[in-house]
Each structure stands twice: as C-alpha cells, then as structure tokens.
Design a protein around this motif. Sequence first.
Motif, short mmCIF file in Angstrom:
data_model
loop_
_atom_site.label_atom_id
_atom_site.label_comp_id
_atom_site.label_asym_id
_atom_site.label_seq_id
_atom_site.Cartn_x
_atom_site.Cartn_y
_atom_site.Cartn_z
N TYR A 5 0.88 -1.17 0.00
CA TYR A 5 0.00 0.00 0.00
C TYR A 5 0.92 1.22 0.00
N GLY A 7 2.09 5.34 -0.87
CA GLY A 7 1.57 6.70 -0.76
C GLY A 7 2.64 7.65 -0.24
N THR A 82 5.52 3.07 -9.61
CA THR A 82 5.00 1.79 -9.13
C THR A 82 5.59 0.61 -9.90
N MET A 101 -1.08 -4.88 -5.15
CA MET A 101 -0.91 -3.48 -4.77
C MET A 101 -2.28 -2.86 -4.55
N VAL A 103 -4.75 0.55 -4.45
CA VAL A 103 -4.89 1.90 -4.99
C VAL A 103 -6.34 2.34 -4.82
N ALA A 107 -7.11 7.61 -7.63
CA ALA A 107 -5.85 7.45 -8.35
C ALA A 107 -6.01 6.47 -9.51
N PHE A 108 -6.82 5.44 -9.32
CA PHE A 108 -6.99 4.43 -10.37
C PHE A 108 -7.66 5.01 -11.60
N PHE A 111 -5.13 5.50 -14.13
CA PHE A 111 -4.19 4.38 -14.19
C PHE A 111 -3.49 4.29 -15.56
N TRP A 114 -0.28 6.25 -15.94
CA TRP A 114 0.91 5.92 -15.15
C TRP A 114 2.02 5.43 -16.08
N TRP A 117 2.11 1.50 -17.33
CA TRP A 117 0.91 0.95 -16.67
C TRP A 117 0.54 -0.43 -17.23
N VAL A 126 -4.14 -5.92 -8.74
CA VAL A 126 -4.46 -4.54 -8.36
C VAL A 126 -5.75 -4.56 -7.54
N VAL A 128 -8.48 -2.32 -5.93
CA VAL A 128 -9.01 -0.97 -6.08
C VAL A 128 -9.98 -0.69 -4.94
#
Length: 216
Positions: A5, A7, A82, A101, A103, A107-108, A111, A114, A117, A126, A128
């Motif tokens: 996680y 941030g 990431t 991970m 998110v 933020a997603f 995605f 990114w 990605w 992932v 979410v």
Amino acid sequence: MHVIYGGTFDPVHHGHLRLALEISDRLGVEYVSLVPCHIPPHRGQTGASSGQRLELLRLAVANEPQLRIDDRELAREGASYTADTLRQLRAELGLDEPLAMVVGTDAFAGFDRWREWQQIPELAHVVVVRRPGPALDPTGEPARLLAERGVGGPEALHGRSCGYFLELDPPLLDISATGIRERIGDGRSPRYLMPDQVWAEIRRQGLYGACPDGNF
C-alpha cells in the motif's frame, strides 16, 4: 500473498492505518507493507522530507504486527514509479508468489496515464479501494480493466501470482493529509486524526508549520 500500500503519507493518519488493517483482514494476509514514496510523480513537493515521513510512519505502526514498512522507494533516486517497485519485488518474491498493490479509485481513474501501466498487471494484482467521488468513466481503460480482469473475491488473488483486479468497499475514515496539513498550519490541533505519538513528533520537529512550543 504479499500486499503493498503505497503513498506519500504526508503525514500518516488514522485513515491510512485503518484502511491498511481492513485490507489485511479482507485479503486474509498476515500483514500489509506500507511503501512511502520518495518523490511523488503526480503531485508537488511534500510537506515533510522523505526521512521525516518515514520516521512518523515508524512511530505510527510500532507494535502493530499487521502493518510493516517497506522503505525501498526512499533508497532510489528520482521519482517513485509503481512499476519499478513491483519489478523489484517480483525479482525478490519469484514468479509464483501472489503480489498485490492497493490503490484508491481516485488514483486508479488515471491508471492508464501511469508510467508503464500496461506492465503492472503482469507483475501484480491490483486491489481498487472505492473512495467517495465520481465513478470511473465507463468508456475508459481503467473501467475496461475492471470489467475484463475483475474477480469477485480475494480468494482468486491467492491462486495466481498477478493479473487480477479486485474492487473493495471497506469502511473509510474521512481524513485527508491535506486537511491535516492545513489544520496544523492554521494553528489548530489534529489530535485524534492521527496517532498521538505522530502528533507529538510533528510538534517536536515543528513540521507542517507546527509550533514546537504550542499547547495543543
């Protein structure tokens, strides 16, 4: 299964910590690793240095076995991406260990902007976490990924090393690091929004505009 996680944790607060515990319980894992980023690629400068944020995070998770800290991103130069972190973890865990991970939906939603990605689902699952705010654009790439690769429950993540998307809707504490920084800067107390030991250290160091001698 290994779960991260990430941030800025600028600063860490009870919203971060409660969510991490919820994730640990929902996914049925021994612990969740909190990964503080060094330089966030999608936002401005942090209010505290990497070392200061790490110190506050260590105070916050002390004596909590379900939460651990992975400071690998702080050891890398430049922005924290990431895909780089997941590649490093995958090399350590091997090809068969499930890796996930976490998110938030906010933020997603971006995605597909990114860096690298497309590689992320080839490295990890992932998870979410639904947050208040606008729904995902149903015609966008993130919504397509959820529709095509989404699974109904955490059990599926344990049976495969990567590639699945799982939506969770855990209870969230309505706390933001931005609001905490503003509160401290205005001379108001953020107590009960974060662990007391974190607030004490912020005052001691005078972080986020806190007065070291303030009587909060």
